[in-house]
Design an enzyme around this catalytic site. Structure first.
Site, PDB file in Angstrom:
ATOM      1  N   LYS A 189       0.789  -1.246  -0.133  1.00 23.17           N
ATOM      2  CA  LYS A 189      -0.065  -0.014  -0.185  1.00 23.17           C
ATOM      3  C   LYS A 189       0.967   1.230   0.019  1.00 23.17           C
ATOM      4  CE  LYS A 189      -4.345   1.279   2.257  1.00 23.17           C
ATOM      5  NZ  LYS A 189      -4.890   1.053   3.579  1.00 23.17           N
TER       6      LYS A 189
HETATM    7  C1  E4P Z   1      -8.219   1.831   3.769  1.00 27.04           C
HETATM    8  O1  E4P Z   1      -7.523   1.401   3.221  1.00 27.04           O
HETATM    9  C2  E4P Z   1      -8.342   3.098   4.539  1.00 27.04           C
HETATM   10  O2  E4P Z   1      -6.939   3.007   5.194  1.00 27.04           O
HETATM   11  C3  E4P Z   1      -9.463   3.196   5.597  1.00 27.04           C
HETATM   12  O3  E4P Z   1     -10.668   2.749   5.050  1.00 27.04           O
HETATM   13  C4  E4P Z   1      -9.822   4.501   6.038  1.00 27.04           C
HETATM   14  O4  E4P Z   1     -11.043   4.586   6.822  1.00 27.04           O
HETATM   15  P1  E4P Z   1     -11.243   5.917   7.751  1.00 27.04           P
HETATM   16  O5  E4P Z   1     -11.457   7.131   6.888  1.00 27.04           O
HETATM   17  O6  E4P Z   1     -12.525   5.425   8.383  1.00 27.04           O
HETATM   18  O7  E4P Z   1     -10.116   5.847   8.729  1.00 27.04           O
END
Ligand code: E4P
Length: 217
Positions: A83
């Protein structure tokens, strides 16, 4: 639509894996910090429990260090997805990894232009954050629609991974648009099972069955 769990909670991941409905897992540095777990060990555990793609995020922001971290993360297991942040350096790393057939998930996407760049860099997944856009009174789902349209127009293979999903309607609306994947906390996946008429109807069936005095087994 593929369902990814946005968590580092191994018990919750195992529970969803047992349901047969889990397609993958995503994590981020905030989720890892909240879990209190050792990052590399926890990612290895998750990658064993979940057979699908498991996103592990780099911590650095410069090209050279991100490349080194990416190689280390990708070596943990075959189902690791590296990622990367949607920055110039992040997309440079994305292109290099894509050329080596390493799976990538470009995160922190908040515009269609950013999503276009990620697809051109060969990202396996693009993660637009719907909840965080809604939080600032922008239409998160409109972004999903725009990205799906743009990717379809040019036949990009990058999958649209709807992230920052906060409630079941985000999932339903993203599915109506045709997004490939969504990731959310396990509790939000559990909410999809729920309907008061299901509970009420089942309670009535259980009561009426008891009145028959019969047993199937
Ligand atoms: C996924 O890859 C993200 O890191 C995540 O969905 C972020 O979610 P949040 O905005 O609820 O922290």
């Amino acid at each position: 639509m593929k369902f990814f769990a946005d968590t580092a909670d191994t018990a919750a991941i195992q529970d969803l894996e047992d349901s047969g409905l889990l397609d993958g897992v995503t994590t981020n540095p905030s989720i890892i910090a909240k879990s209190g777990a050792n990052f590399l060990e926890r990612i290895a555990e998750i990658a064993k429990i979940c057979k699908g793609p498991v996103s592990a995020e780099v911590a650095a922001t410069d090209f050279d260090t991100m490349m080194k971290e990416a190689d280390k993360l990708a070596a943990i297991a075959d189902n690791i997805v590296v990622k990367l942040p949607l920055t110039e350096d992040g997309l440079k790393v994305c292109k290099k990894l894509s050329d080596k057939n390493v799976m990538t998930n470009v995160t922190l996407c908040f515009s269609a232009g950013q999503a276009l760049l990620a697809a051109k860099a060969g990202a396996t997944y693009i993660s637009p954050f719907v909840g965080r856009l809604d939080d600032i009174s922008h239409d998160g789902l409109q972004l999903i629609e725009d990205i799906v349209t743009i990717y379809d127009n040019y036949g990009f293979e990058t999958e649209v991974l709807v992230a920052s999903v906060r409630h079941p309607m985000h999932i339903i609306d993203a599915a109506k648009i045709g997004a490939d994947v969504m990731t959310c906390p396990p509790s939000v996946i559990k909410q999809l099972y729920k309907h008061p008429l299901t509970d009420k109807g089942l309670a009535a069936f259980v009561d009426d069955w008891a009145k028959t005095g019969q047993s199937i087994l």
